[in-house]
Design an enzyme around this catalytic site. Sequence first.
Site, short mmCIF file in Angstrom:
data_model
loop_
_atom_site.label_atom_id
_atom_site.label_comp_id
_atom_site.label_asym_id
_atom_site.label_seq_id
_atom_site.Cartn_x
_atom_site.Cartn_y
_atom_site.Cartn_z
N ARG A 59 0.81 -1.22 0.00
CA ARG A 59 0.00 0.00 0.00
C ARG A 59 0.85 1.27 0.00
NH1 ARG A 59 -2.85 -3.66 3.04
NH2 ARG A 59 -1.97 -2.91 4.98
N GLU A 96 2.10 -5.43 13.74
CA GLU A 96 0.97 -5.50 14.67
C GLU A 96 0.35 -6.90 14.67
OE1 GLU A 96 -2.11 -2.72 13.80
OE2 GLU A 96 -3.09 -2.99 15.71
#
Length: 170
Positions: A59, A96
């Site tokens: 992204r 994460e």
Amino acid sequence: MNLQDFIRDIPDFPKAGVLFKDITPLLSNHEALIKCADTLAGYCPSDIKIDKVIGIEARGFILGGMIAERLGAGFIPVRKKGKLPYEVVSKSYGLEYGQDTLEIHIDAIKPGEHILIHDDVLATGGTAQAVYQLIEEVGGIVVQCNFIMELDFLNGRDKLNAPVVSVLNY
Ligand code: AMP
């Protein structure tokens, strides 16, 4: 126009407990996309010429390319393990929701070049920190790390030894 309106929250993706920040509504709206790219390019220091913008797969490629165009800089992809065709420098890191390895071509940066790191989301900072270390290893100077958004509560910016800017903060 509020860019926050173009970020869609997806609970429990890609795994339970993660609130995924989906940027596809922002990407698909021309005005929002341009505003985001202009804002990020406008955050870059005016007194230092950025030689290369690094976009982090996948992204980070989209806005990273648009920022590079606006700054008159080159673009360098940092990719997941095994995707780049030439000789690479690699770094493993925690994120994460898992563990991964990122790579950069060994000749992508000339020693002393001024580098801007771009990605969509700064969460724990593990990804950007790995990229920061890769750039230092190949001799680049990180001038700024910029993100569409930053998850402030994860304190990712503390892992980065360069100014951090974001369009949106959560
Ligand atoms: P981190 O290494 O924890 O800072 O994670 C940053 C990377 O993981 C970026 O490349 C993001 O695209 C992705 N990421 C991490 N957390 C999220 C989230 N909550 N929503 C969307 N993308 C995320």
